[in-house]
Write a protein that holds these residues in place. Structure first.
Motif, mmCIF file in Angstrom:
data_model
loop_
_atom_site.group_PDB
_atom_site.id
_atom_site.type_symbol
_atom_site.label_atom_id
_atom_site.label_comp_id
_atom_site.label_asym_id
_atom_site.label_seq_id
_atom_site.Cartn_x
_atom_site.Cartn_y
_atom_site.Cartn_z
ATOM 1 N N LEU A 1 11.903 -7.801 20.669
ATOM 2 C CA LEU A 1 10.557 -8.681 20.754
ATOM 3 C C LEU A 1 10.528 -9.255 19.331
ATOM 4 O O LEU A 1 10.191 -10.560 19.372
ATOM 5 C CB LEU A 1 9.325 -7.621 20.696
ATOM 6 N N ILE A 2 10.960 -8.802 18.298
ATOM 7 C CA ILE A 2 10.784 -9.452 16.862
ATOM 8 C C ILE A 2 11.861 -10.459 16.858
ATOM 9 O O ILE A 2 11.553 -11.536 16.453
ATOM 10 C CB ILE A 2 10.845 -8.484 15.984
ATOM 11 N N LEU A 3 13.019 -10.364 17.492
ATOM 12 C CA LEU A 3 14.062 -11.198 17.423
ATOM 13 C C LEU A 3 13.527 -12.465 18.409
ATOM 14 O O LEU A 3 13.942 -13.517 17.803
ATOM 15 C CB LEU A 3 15.557 -10.584 18.366
ATOM 16 N N VAL A 4 13.145 -12.027 19.638
ATOM 17 C CA VAL A 4 12.495 -13.422 20.143
ATOM 18 C C VAL A 4 11.592 -14.011 19.533
ATOM 19 O O VAL A 4 11.698 -15.477 19.377
ATOM 20 C CB VAL A 4 12.041 -12.841 21.573
ATOM 21 N N THR A 5 10.662 -13.664 18.841
ATOM 22 C CA THR A 5 9.645 -14.168 18.060
ATOM 23 C C THR A 5 10.235 -14.985 17.189
ATOM 24 O O THR A 5 9.770 -16.287 16.803
ATOM 25 C CB THR A 5 8.637 -13.223 17.452
ATOM 26 N N GLY A 6 11.288 -14.705 16.375
ATOM 27 C CA GLY A 6 12.089 -15.320 15.120
ATOM 28 C C GLY A 6 12.744 -16.412 15.799
ATOM 29 O O GLY A 6 12.733 -17.737 15.277
ATOM 30 N N LEU A 7 13.273 -16.357 16.952
ATOM 31 C CA LEU A 7 14.016 -17.367 17.563
ATOM 32 C C LEU A 7 13.171 -18.394 18.020
ATOM 33 O O LEU A 7 13.269 -19.870 18.071
ATOM 34 C CB LEU A 7 14.962 -17.050 18.557
ATOM 35 N N SER A 8 12.023 -18.100 18.393
ATOM 36 C CA SER A 8 10.971 -19.110 18.757
ATOM 37 C C SER A 8 10.370 -19.910 17.824
ATOM 38 O O SER A 8 9.956 -21.254 18.029
ATOM 39 C CB SER A 8 9.773 -18.446 19.836
ATOM 40 N N GLU A 9 10.137 -19.168 16.736
ATOM 41 C CA GLU A 9 9.659 -19.802 15.545
ATOM 42 C C GLU A 9 10.760 -20.829 15.141
ATOM 43 O O GLU A 9 10.190 -21.960 14.603
ATOM 44 C CB GLU A 9 9.446 -18.714 14.442
ATOM 45 N N LEU A 10 12.138 -20.534 15.031
ATOM 46 C CA LEU A 10 12.949 -21.349 14.668
ATOM 47 C C LEU A 10 12.940 -22.678 15.549
ATOM 48 O O LEU A 10 13.534 -23.846 15.213
ATOM 49 C CB LEU A 10 14.450 -20.776 14.411
ATOM 50 N N GLN A 11 12.800 -22.643 17.197
ATOM 51 C CA GLN A 11 12.780 -23.312 17.894
ATOM 52 C C GLN A 11 11.645 -24.401 17.689
ATOM 53 O O GLN A 11 11.856 -25.740 18.076
ATOM 54 C CB GLN A 11 13.116 -22.952 19.396
ATOM 55 N N LYS A 12 10.467 -24.053 17.133
ATOM 56 C CA LYS A 12 9.552 -24.977 16.973
ATOM 57 C C LYS A 12 9.628 -25.822 16.037
ATOM 58 O O LYS A 12 8.671 -26.344 15.317
ATOM 59 C CB LYS A 12 8.053 -24.019 16.991
ATOM 60 N N ASP A 13 10.623 -25.911 15.435
ATOM 61 C CA ASP A 13 10.894 -26.586 14.143
ATOM 62 C C ASP A 13 10.321 -26.100 12.729
ATOM 63 O O ASP A 13 10.021 -27.142 11.857
ATOM 64 C CB ASP A 13 10.878 -28.068 14.238
ATOM 65 N N ARG A 14 9.725 -24.918 12.875
ATOM 66 C CA ARG A 14 9.119 -24.399 11.682
ATOM 67 C C ARG A 14 10.159 -23.523 11.232
ATOM 68 O O ARG A 14 10.385 -22.479 11.088
ATOM 69 C CB ARG A 14 7.883 -23.288 12.320
ATOM 70 N N LYS A 15 11.279 -24.295 10.424
ATOM 71 C CA LYS A 15 12.333 -23.468 9.891
ATOM 72 C C LYS A 15 11.865 -22.886 8.715
ATOM 73 O O LYS A 15 12.230 -23.203 7.471
ATOM 74 C CB LYS A 15 13.228 -24.422 9.860
ATOM 75 N N GLY A 16 10.892 -22.116 8.538
ATOM 76 C CA GLY A 16 10.272 -21.485 7.339
ATOM 77 C C GLY A 16 10.671 -20.107 7.008
ATOM 78 O O GLY A 16 11.741 -19.502 8.137
ATOM 79 N N PHE A 17 10.347 -19.411 6.146
ATOM 80 C CA PHE A 17 10.693 -18.134 5.746
ATOM 81 C C PHE A 17 10.508 -17.156 6.961
ATOM 82 O O PHE A 17 11.094 -16.179 7.179
ATOM 83 C CB PHE A 17 9.475 -17.651 4.557
ATOM 84 N N TRP A 18 9.415 -17.077 7.716
ATOM 85 C CA TRP A 18 9.001 -16.266 8.699
ATOM 86 C C TRP A 18 9.882 -16.088 10.009
ATOM 87 O O TRP A 18 10.148 -15.192 10.364
ATOM 88 C CB TRP A 18 7.459 -16.268 9.235
ATOM 89 N N GLY A 19 10.386 -17.287 10.200
ATOM 90 C CA GLY A 19 11.629 -17.323 11.340
ATOM 91 C C GLY A 19 12.528 -16.382 11.084
ATOM 92 O O GLY A 19 13.347 -15.730 11.818
ATOM 93 N N TYR A 20 13.336 -16.698 9.950
ATOM 94 C CA TYR A 20 14.448 -16.190 9.211
ATOM 95 C C TYR A 20 14.162 -14.769 8.964
ATOM 96 O O TYR A 20 14.884 -13.758 9.260
ATOM 97 C CB TYR A 20 14.929 -16.820 8.022
ATOM 98 N N MET A 21 13.017 -14.541 8.443
ATOM 99 C CA MET A 21 12.579 -13.154 8.208
ATOM 100 C C MET A 21 12.460 -12.148 9.140
ATOM 101 O O MET A 21 12.904 -10.882 9.489
ATOM 102 C CB MET A 21 11.303 -13.030 7.413
ATOM 103 N N ASN A 22 11.982 -12.616 10.552
ATOM 104 C CA ASN A 22 11.890 -11.965 11.849
ATOM 105 C C ASN A 22 13.281 -11.825 12.170
ATOM 106 O O ASN A 22 13.467 -10.355 12.844
ATOM 107 C CB ASN A 22 11.099 -12.879 12.896
ATOM 108 N N ILE A 23 14.252 -12.378 11.948
ATOM 109 C CA ILE A 23 15.791 -12.294 12.700
ATOM 110 C C ILE A 23 16.214 -11.071 11.846
ATOM 111 O O ILE A 23 16.681 -10.227 12.332
ATOM 112 C CB ILE A 23 16.306 -13.544 12.661
ATOM 113 N N VAL A 24 15.994 -11.260 10.508
ATOM 114 C CA VAL A 24 16.613 -10.032 9.530
ATOM 115 C C VAL A 24 16.006 -8.651 9.803
ATOM 116 O O VAL A 24 16.747 -7.772 10.106
ATOM 117 C CB VAL A 24 16.411 -10.415 8.035
#
Length: 61
Positions: free
Chosen positions: A7-30
């Motif tokens: 679930l957290i991986l999908v959340t992080g990937l969706s954040e990156l797809q929304k062009d919000r290439k911020g801290f939380w997208g990468y942090m969710n993936i980690v």
């Protein structure tokens, strides 16, 4: 635990797809990778422990 990591991986990937290439997208993936690591490690240690106990129990018979 495994599904929480997914679930957290999908959340992080969706954040990156929304062009919000911020801290939380990468942090969710980690965080999801860490949860997968802990989940798999816990499964393997639990499985190994059962094998050791089974061998120990069978030696006593």
């Amino acid at each position: 635990m495994f599904f929480l990591g997914a679930l957290i991986l999908v959340t992080g990937l969706s954040e990156l797809q929304k062009d919000r290439k911020g801290f939380w997208g990468y942090m969710n993936i980690v965080i999801s990778l860490f949860i997968f690591f802990v989940s798999i490690q816990g499964f393997l240690l639990n499985y190994r422990g059962r094998l050791v106990l089974k061998e120990w129990y069978n030696e006593g018979k």
